[in-house]
Design a protein around this motif. Structure first.
Motif, mmCIF file in Angstrom:
data_model
loop_
_atom_site.group_PDB
_atom_site.id
_atom_site.type_symbol
_atom_site.label_atom_id
_atom_site.label_comp_id
_atom_site.label_asym_id
_atom_site.label_seq_id
_atom_site.Cartn_x
_atom_site.Cartn_y
_atom_site.Cartn_z
ATOM 1 N N LYS A 169 -91.105 64.184 15.030
ATOM 2 C CA LYS A 169 -91.262 62.850 14.450
ATOM 3 C C LYS A 169 -90.330 62.682 13.250
ATOM 4 C CE LYS A 169 -94.748 61.811 17.183
ATOM 5 N NZ LYS A 169 -94.674 60.737 18.186
ATOM 6 N N SER A 170 -90.270 61.447 12.761
ATOM 7 C CA SER A 170 -89.441 61.172 11.589
ATOM 8 C C SER A 170 -90.195 60.285 10.612
ATOM 9 C CB SER A 170 -88.123 60.512 12.004
ATOM 10 O OG SER A 170 -88.357 59.278 12.646
ATOM 11 N N TRP A 171 -89.714 60.241 9.408
ATOM 12 C CA TRP A 171 -90.285 59.453 8.312
ATOM 13 C C TRP A 171 -89.150 58.692 7.652
ATOM 14 C CZ3 TRP A 171 -88.570 59.934 3.351
ATOM 15 C CH2 TRP A 171 -89.309 59.300 2.334
ATOM 16 N N GLU A 172 -89.437 57.496 7.176
ATOM 17 C CA GLU A 172 -88.424 56.704 6.487
ATOM 18 C C GLU A 172 -89.097 55.834 5.432
ATOM 19 O OE1 GLU A 172 -84.888 55.253 8.828
ATOM 20 O OE2 GLU A 172 -85.684 53.331 8.118
ATOM 21 N N ALA A 173 -88.420 55.656 4.293
ATOM 22 C CA ALA A 173 -88.975 54.846 3.205
ATOM 23 C C ALA A 173 -87.836 54.174 2.446
ATOM 24 C CB ALA A 173 -89.805 55.704 2.259
ATOM 25 N N PRO A 174 -88.101 52.990 1.881
ATOM 26 C CA PRO A 174 -87.061 52.319 1.078
ATOM 27 C C PRO A 174 -86.895 52.986 -0.279
ATOM 28 C CG PRO A 174 -89.083 51.034 1.063
ATOM 29 C CD PRO A 174 -89.319 52.181 1.999
ATOM 30 N N LEU A 175 -85.680 52.965 -0.761
ATOM 31 C CA LEU A 175 -85.376 53.420 -2.111
ATOM 32 C C LEU A 175 -84.618 52.268 -2.776
ATOM 33 C CD1 LEU A 175 -84.050 56.888 -3.197
ATOM 34 C CD2 LEU A 175 -83.291 54.801 -4.307
ATOM 35 N N ARG A 176 -85.299 51.611 -3.722
ATOM 36 C CA ARG A 176 -84.703 50.468 -4.425
ATOM 37 C C ARG A 176 -84.273 50.930 -5.816
ATOM 38 N NH1 ARG A 176 -89.276 48.759 -1.723
ATOM 39 N NH2 ARG A 176 -88.853 47.288 -0.034
ATOM 40 N N PHE A 177 -83.057 50.551 -6.197
ATOM 41 C CA PHE A 177 -82.578 51.007 -7.503
ATOM 42 C C PHE A 177 -81.759 49.926 -8.194
ATOM 43 C CE2 PHE A 177 -79.356 52.212 -4.437
ATOM 44 C CZ PHE A 177 -78.148 51.980 -5.083
ATOM 45 N N SER A 178 -81.695 50.048 -9.500
ATOM 46 C CA SER A 178 -80.894 49.138 -10.320
ATOM 47 C C SER A 178 -80.524 49.859 -11.609
ATOM 48 C CB SER A 178 -81.652 47.844 -10.623
ATOM 49 O OG SER A 178 -82.817 48.124 -11.381
ATOM 50 N N PHE A 179 -79.484 49.350 -12.288
ATOM 51 C CA PHE A 179 -78.993 49.956 -13.519
ATOM 52 C C PHE A 179 -79.140 48.986 -14.680
ATOM 53 C CE2 PHE A 179 -76.632 51.807 -10.008
ATOM 54 C CZ PHE A 179 -76.781 53.165 -10.246
ATOM 55 N N SER A 180 -79.374 49.527 -15.860
ATOM 56 C CA SER A 180 -79.394 48.711 -17.074
ATOM 57 C C SER A 180 -78.859 49.546 -18.227
ATOM 58 C CB SER A 180 -80.813 48.207 -17.385
ATOM 59 O OG SER A 180 -81.700 49.295 -17.569
#
Length: 202
Positions: free
Chosen positions: A118-129
């Motif tokens: 099986k596999s797993w997947e998830a979002p990775l949201r990023f931003s810089f300041s």
């Protein structure tokens, strides 16, 4: 010329082969067949769940999304840890030859159980300041990952050959070792190069 006994042998053989073919899925549960190489996968996909359109030219205070995935081909369920790290061009990546992780501290982590096959997947949201330029150097003060802010305080010097200020967001795959009762680097890592060039920081 074939005799009746010859036909019986042929029919019996064909019937036996057919029975074995139909029973194979069940037999594979009973008899352990020799497996292939055991391995795990680690990947990063772009915002459309495809291997394209990855963020590259990035700006402060804008949100970016990628997807991190893990595939399990270890022959049994596995407990994984994915570390998210951030570096400039001079800081070390993992050493694939020695099988050692990057000494940089992780900023964010995913912990996950994945069944075999099986596999797993998830979002990775990023931003810089807190990004600024000074004397041919770019400073990144803060990186937000999935809503959590981290002070990174990273400088990148101007890259003359590639015309940019380059950073890398990378992920390491670790796996739980039952004998050690601890996570161990699984010698898999992927990353994204990010360029702060041409950003209006005023």
């Amino acid at each position: 010329m074939l005799k009746l006994d010859d036909y019986r042998v042929i029919f019996a053989s064909v019937g036996l082969i057919g029975i074995l073919l139909f029973a194979f899925p069940t037999l594979s549960l009973v008899f352990r067949l020799p497996g292939g190489e055991k391995f795990s996968e680690l990947w990063v996909l772009g915002p459309g769940h495809m291997a394209e359109d990855y963020p590259f030219n990035v700006k402060p205070n804008e949100n970016y999304t990628i997807y991190v995935g893990v595939g399990n081909h270890m022959g049994s369920a596995a407990y994984y840890l994915v570390y998210v790290k951030f570096r400039n061009q001079t800081e070390p990546l993992p050493n694939a030859t020695a099988g050692t992780p990057s000494p940089l501290p992780p900023l964010f982590e995913f912990r996950l159980f994945v069944e075999n096959g099986k596999s797993w997947e998830a979002p990775l949201r990023f931003s810089f300041s807190n990004v600024s330029l000074s004397e041919n150097r770019c400073f990144v003060g803060s990186l937000m990952i999935n809503g959590v802010a981290f002070n990174v305080d990273k400088w990148a010097s101007w890259d003359v050959e590639n015309n940019g200020y380059y950073y890398q967001l990378f992920m390491e795959l670790w796996i739980y070792n039952v004998e050690l009762q601890a996570f161990k680097f699984h010698n898999r890592f992927v990353g994204l190069w990010l360029n702060m060039t041409g950003v209006d920081l005023a």
